[in-house]
Design an enzyme around this catalytic site. Structure first.
Site, PDB file in Angstrom:
ATOM      1  N   SER A  15       0.846  -1.219   0.000  1.00  0.00           N
ATOM      2  CA  SER A  15       0.000   0.000   0.000  1.00  0.00           C
ATOM      3  C   SER A  15       0.865   1.247   0.000  1.00  0.00           C
ATOM      4  O   SER A  15       0.533   2.242  -0.652  1.00  0.00           O
ATOM      5  CB  SER A  15      -0.955  -0.014   1.199  1.00  0.00           C
ATOM      6  N   HIS A 106       9.287   2.940   9.335  1.00  0.00           N
ATOM      7  CA  HIS A 106       8.991   1.983  10.411  1.00  0.00           C
ATOM      8  C   HIS A 106       7.709   2.446  11.091  1.00  0.00           C
ATOM      9  O   HIS A 106       7.563   3.641  11.397  1.00  0.00           O
ATOM     10  CB  HIS A 106      10.163   1.928  11.403  1.00  0.00           C
TER      11      HIS A 106
HETATM   12  C1  GRF Z   1       4.046  -0.596   6.909  1.00  0.00           C
HETATM   13  O1  GRF Z   1       3.487  -0.682   8.208  1.00  0.00           O
HETATM   14  C2  GRF Z   1       5.396   0.040   7.010  1.00  0.00           C
HETATM   15  O2  GRF Z   1       5.519   1.016   8.028  1.00  0.00           O
HETATM   16  C3  GRF Z   1       6.265  -1.133   7.354  1.00  0.00           C
HETATM   17  O3  GRF Z   1       5.727  -2.238   6.655  1.00  0.00           O
HETATM   18  C4  GRF Z   1       4.357  -1.980   6.357  1.00  0.00           C
HETATM   19  C5  GRF Z   1       4.190  -2.036   4.870  1.00  0.00           C
HETATM   20  O4  GRF Z   1       2.836  -1.987   4.573  1.00  0.00           O
HETATM   21  N1  GRF Z   1       7.622  -0.892   6.951  1.00  0.00           N
HETATM   22  P1  GRF Z   1       2.432  -2.012   2.993  1.00  0.00           P
HETATM   23  O5  GRF Z   1       2.937  -3.318   2.419  1.00  0.00           O
HETATM   24  O6  GRF Z   1       3.087  -0.819   2.343  1.00  0.00           O
HETATM   25  O7  GRF Z   1       0.933  -1.915   2.992  1.00  0.00           O
END
Ligand code: GRF
Length: 189
Positions: A15, A106
């Site tokens: 996402s 993060h």
């Molecule tokens: C997010 O929570 C980001 O902060 C962490 O991994 C997750 C990725 O989510 N690094 P997505 O795959 O971008 O939806």
């Protein structure tokens, strides 16, 4: 002015990768040139296809034991490597190849709730268990240790006693999508 080229690494849903790609879709001087993943089942692959962004898949051995991915990024003249839900530690040669040119997001306020094993729901569960009054996001440069590079940007959200790890995750994701693209744009300005 030359176009700045971004490569996004993701292992999961993607996402954030999608939001970043949409943000730069019509941008005059920045483009998302490549989306890379270690996970052939990752949701990010379908999102990249819809956005007409080339996808590169690689296995653990290629990533950790060869320079093929670093060489690919260099051949593609990538200016900034963006990690967005990428679950592998970055090998030293890749960190060295992109000094202050590789960033990660993060889903917590580092240095708390970071490090090996602190990803996804584990992070939000720990924040709720610790009865924190806030959580948020940290965007940081990447070095050879999980979540330890210099912090670039943080944004926070409130956490109350009625919050669950799911409700915290939802609030944090809003911050991710709202801030990551704009912070990347600032880094490339
Ligand atoms: C997010 O929570 C980001 O902060 C962490 O991994 C997750 C990725 O989510 N690094 P997505 O795959 O971008 O939806």
């Amino acid at each position: 002015m030359s176009i700045k080229r971004i490569a996004i690494f993701a292992s999961g849903s993607g996402s954030n990768a999608e939001k970043i790609a949409q943000y730069f879709a019509q941008h005059p001087s920045v483009e998302v040139s490549l989306i890379l993943s270690n996970n052939p089942q990752a949701g990010v692959i379908a999102r990249a296809r819809k956005l007409n962004i080339p996808v590169v898949l690689f296995d653990k051995k290629t990533f950790t034991e060869t320079q093929k991915i670093v060489e690919l990024l260099q051949n593609q003249r990538i200016d900034l490597v963006v990690l967005a839900g990428f679950m592998m530690l970055i090998p030293e040669p890749m960190v060295q190849a992109f000094p202050q040119k590789m960033v990660n997001i993060h889903p917590a306020l580092l240095p708390k709730f970071g490090g090996k094993g602190m990803y996804g729901h584990f992070v939000h569960e720990a924040v709720v268990a610790a009865q924190e009054s806030e959580s948020g996001i940290t965007i940081h440069y990447v070095n050879e240790h999980y979540d330890e590079g210099a912090i670039i940007f943080q944004a926070s959200c409130s956490v109350s006693s009625t919050d669950t790890s799911e409700s915290v995750a939802a609030k944090v994701q809003v911050l991710e999508h709202q801030h990551y693209p704009a912070v990347i744009e600032q880094l490339l300005a």
